[in-house]
Motif scaffolding. Structure first.
Motif, PDB file in Angstrom:
ATOM      1  N   LYS A  24       0.823  -1.206   0.000  1.00  0.00           N
ATOM      2  CA  LYS A  24       0.000   0.000   0.000  1.00  0.00           C
ATOM      3  C   LYS A  24       0.859   1.259   0.000  1.00  0.00           C
ATOM      4  O   LYS A  24       0.634   2.177  -0.806  1.00  0.00           O
ATOM      5  CB  LYS A  24      -0.935   0.007   1.220  1.00  0.00           C
ATOM      6  CG  LYS A  24      -1.869   1.207   1.262  1.00  0.00           C
ATOM      7  CD  LYS A  24      -2.930   1.035   2.337  1.00  0.00           C
ATOM      8  CE  LYS A  24      -2.337   1.166   3.728  1.00  0.00           C
ATOM      9  NZ  LYS A  24      -3.403   1.201   4.766  1.00  0.00           N
ATOM     10  N   VAL A  25       1.853   1.291   0.876  1.00  0.00           N
ATOM     11  CA  VAL A  25       2.754   2.446   0.943  1.00  0.00           C
ATOM     12  C   VAL A  25       3.525   2.583  -0.364  1.00  0.00           C
ATOM     13  O   VAL A  25       3.711   3.693  -0.887  1.00  0.00           O
ATOM     14  CB  VAL A  25       3.717   2.302   2.141  1.00  0.00           C
ATOM     15  CG1 VAL A  25       4.836   3.342   2.071  1.00  0.00           C
ATOM     16  CG2 VAL A  25       2.958   2.450   3.456  1.00  0.00           C
ATOM     17  N   VAL A  28       1.105   3.845  -3.360  1.00  0.00           N
ATOM     18  CA  VAL A  28       0.780   5.272  -3.210  1.00  0.00           C
ATOM     19  C   VAL A  28       2.012   6.123  -3.502  1.00  0.00           C
ATOM     20  O   VAL A  28       1.937   7.145  -4.204  1.00  0.00           O
ATOM     21  CB  VAL A  28       0.242   5.565  -1.794  1.00  0.00           C
ATOM     22  CG1 VAL A  28       0.074   7.072  -1.592  1.00  0.00           C
ATOM     23  CG2 VAL A  28      -1.083   4.863  -1.567  1.00  0.00           C
ATOM     24  N   SER A  29       3.156   5.695  -2.984  1.00  0.00           N
ATOM     25  CA  SER A  29       4.396   6.447  -3.190  1.00  0.00           C
ATOM     26  C   SER A  29       4.813   6.450  -4.658  1.00  0.00           C
ATOM     27  O   SER A  29       5.295   7.463  -5.176  1.00  0.00           O
ATOM     28  CB  SER A  29       5.519   5.859  -2.329  1.00  0.00           C
ATOM     29  OG  SER A  29       5.196   5.920  -0.956  1.00  0.00           O
ATOM     30  N   SER A  33       5.085   9.823  -6.678  1.00  0.00           N
ATOM     31  CA  SER A  33       6.451  10.103  -7.124  1.00  0.00           C
ATOM     32  C   SER A  33       6.514  10.272  -8.631  1.00  0.00           C
ATOM     33  O   SER A  33       7.237  11.134  -9.143  1.00  0.00           O
ATOM     34  CB  SER A  33       7.397   8.978  -6.696  1.00  0.00           C
ATOM     35  OG  SER A  33       7.459   8.869  -5.303  1.00  0.00           O
ATOM     36  N   THR A  88       2.562   6.158   8.999  1.00  0.00           N
ATOM     37  CA  THR A  88       2.244   5.794   7.611  1.00  0.00           C
ATOM     38  C   THR A  88       2.402   6.992   6.670  1.00  0.00           C
ATOM     39  O   THR A  88       3.068   6.892   5.628  1.00  0.00           O
ATOM     40  CB  THR A  88       0.806   5.250   7.511  1.00  0.00           C
ATOM     41  OG1 THR A  88       0.665   4.112   8.371  1.00  0.00           O
ATOM     42  CG2 THR A  88       0.494   4.840   6.073  1.00  0.00           C
ATOM     43  N   VAL A  89       1.805   8.108   7.030  1.00  0.00           N
ATOM     44  CA  VAL A  89       1.899   9.307   6.191  1.00  0.00           C
ATOM     45  C   VAL A  89       3.339   9.806   6.132  1.00  0.00           C
ATOM     46  O   VAL A  89       3.818  10.239   5.071  1.00  0.00           O
ATOM     47  CB  VAL A  89       0.959  10.419   6.703  1.00  0.00           C
ATOM     48  CG1 VAL A  89       1.118  11.688   5.872  1.00  0.00           C
ATOM     49  CG2 VAL A  89      -0.491   9.954   6.665  1.00  0.00           C
ATOM     50  N   ILE A  92       5.220   7.658   3.652  1.00  0.00           N
ATOM     51  CA  ILE A  92       4.833   7.956   2.267  1.00  0.00           C
ATOM     52  C   ILE A  92       5.434   9.273   1.804  1.00  0.00           C
ATOM     53  O   ILE A  92       5.999   9.363   0.703  1.00  0.00           O
ATOM     54  CB  ILE A  92       3.296   7.992   2.135  1.00  0.00           C
ATOM     55  CG1 ILE A  92       2.725   6.580   2.300  1.00  0.00           C
ATOM     56  CG2 ILE A  92       2.879   8.581   0.787  1.00  0.00           C
ATOM     57  CD1 ILE A  92       1.210   6.527   2.350  1.00  0.00           C
ATOM     58  N   LEU A  95       9.213   8.896   1.254  1.00  0.00           N
ATOM     59  CA  LEU A  95       9.484   8.134   0.025  1.00  0.00           C
ATOM     60  C   LEU A  95       9.181   8.966  -1.219  1.00  0.00           C
ATOM     61  O   LEU A  95       9.937   8.940  -2.190  1.00  0.00           O
ATOM     62  CB  LEU A  95       8.658   6.853   0.012  1.00  0.00           C
ATOM     63  CG  LEU A  95       9.127   5.733   0.951  1.00  0.00           C
ATOM     64  CD1 LEU A  95       8.057   4.670   1.094  1.00  0.00           C
ATOM     65  CD2 LEU A  95      10.430   5.114   0.452  1.00  0.00           C
ATOM     66  N   VAL A  96       8.081   9.704  -1.184  1.00  0.00           N
ATOM     67  CA  VAL A  96       7.704  10.518  -2.342  1.00  0.00           C
ATOM     68  C   VAL A  96       8.730  11.618  -2.573  1.00  0.00           C
ATOM     69  O   VAL A  96       9.140  11.869  -3.721  1.00  0.00           O
ATOM     70  CB  VAL A  96       6.296  11.119  -2.142  1.00  0.00           C
ATOM     71  CG1 VAL A  96       6.007  12.175  -3.210  1.00  0.00           C
ATOM     72  CG2 VAL A  96       5.238  10.022  -2.199  1.00  0.00           C
ATOM     73  N   THR A 160      10.866   0.702   1.300  1.00  0.00           N
ATOM     74  CA  THR A 160       9.809   0.785   2.313  1.00  0.00           C
ATOM     75  C   THR A 160      10.240   0.116   3.617  1.00  0.00           C
ATOM     76  O   THR A 160       9.755   0.470   4.684  1.00  0.00           O
ATOM     77  CB  THR A 160       8.506   0.130   1.830  1.00  0.00           C
ATOM     78  OG1 THR A 160       8.758  -1.247   1.490  1.00  0.00           O
ATOM     79  CG2 THR A 160       7.944   0.854   0.616  1.00  0.00           C
ATOM     80  N   GLU A 170       4.910  -2.533   8.543  1.00  0.00           N
ATOM     81  CA  GLU A 170       5.108  -3.171   7.245  1.00  0.00           C
ATOM     82  C   GLU A 170       5.717  -4.558   7.432  1.00  0.00           C
ATOM     83  O   GLU A 170       5.815  -5.047   8.560  1.00  0.00           O
ATOM     84  CB  GLU A 170       5.962  -2.286   6.326  1.00  0.00           C
ATOM     85  CG  GLU A 170       7.195  -1.676   6.958  1.00  0.00           C
ATOM     86  CD  GLU A 170       8.322  -2.658   7.128  1.00  0.00           C
ATOM     87  OE1 GLU A 170       8.758  -3.226   6.114  1.00  0.00           O
ATOM     88  OE2 GLU A 170       8.788  -2.853   8.261  1.00  0.00           O
TER      89      GLU A 170
END
Length: 216
Positions: A24-25, A28-29, A33, A88-89, A92, A95-96, A160, A170
């Protein structure tokens, strides 16, 4: 080593919960990205005065920072100025931020690889610069970028696991919890999560190779 106990249904289900969070992470990332990195890379390519220079400074700075530092900053430093994001946020966003800078360079390189004469020919046929970029340059560049983009997405998926330092639930975090139950589970669980990462990344690498072959 206790493979039977380590691979109990409860433990496997718990690991899959962690793997779901990893995916999931990562998904989304990857999406964010790609969007942000694509915009930044295009700005770098167009060399818009002032704006492109600012983008270059930001991208080059982030590319030369450790991802772990960015993760810790978003989770530990931002709350000090009143920005509480949660693990979590925070993962993300970190990573982004990091991956966008990497993708920006891939996009810039892909755009630069298209012959400059094509832009001139498009302009001479009546297209504006942006129209030529969108309809002629970007489609060609994107095909050349795909293998590198897939490779970068593979790196993102593996990265991640660094979010374990901020207790993101994770795959690796859940593996550590299981290993703490019994020292006999350590090697079996490590083998299993290694196989999981290998299987997913190997499939993605095959996709990248096939796409690369199509470009030759």
């Amino acid at each position: 080593m206790d493979f039977i106990g380590a691979y109990s249904l409860d433990n496997l289900a718990f690991l899959m919960q962690g793997f779901y969070m990893t995916l999931k992470v990562a998904v989304v990332s990857i999406i964010l990205s790609f969007i942000i990195g694509g915009i930044l890379g295009t700005i770098r390519f167009t060399r818009v005065p002032a704006i492109s220079q600012i983008v270059v400074a930001i991208v080059e700075t982030i590319r030369n920072l450790p991802l772990l530092l960015i993760i810790l900053f978003t989770y530990l430093a931002l709350p000090e100025i009143g920005i509480n994001l949660g693990n979590t946020v925070s993962a993300i966003i970190a990573l982004v931020v990091f991956e966008s800078s990497m993708i920006a360079e891939i996009v810039r390189g892909g755009l630069d690889s298209v012959e400059k004469g094509q832009i001139e020919a498009a302009r001479s046929s009546g297209l504006t610069y942006l129209q030529a970029l969108r309809t002629i340059i970007l489609p060609q560049a994107l095909k050349r970028m795909v293998p590198n983009l897939v490779s970068q997405f593979i790196s993102l998926l593996k990265d991640t696991s660094l979010a374990v330092v901020i207790s993101l639930p994770e795959l690796l975090h859940h593996a550590k919890i299981i290993q703490a139950q019994n020292t006999q589970y350590v090697i079996p669980i490590f083998i299993l999560i290694a196989l999981i990462y290998f299987a997913v990344n190997y499939v993605l690498s095959l996709i990248a190779k096939r796409l690369e072959l199509k470009q030759t």
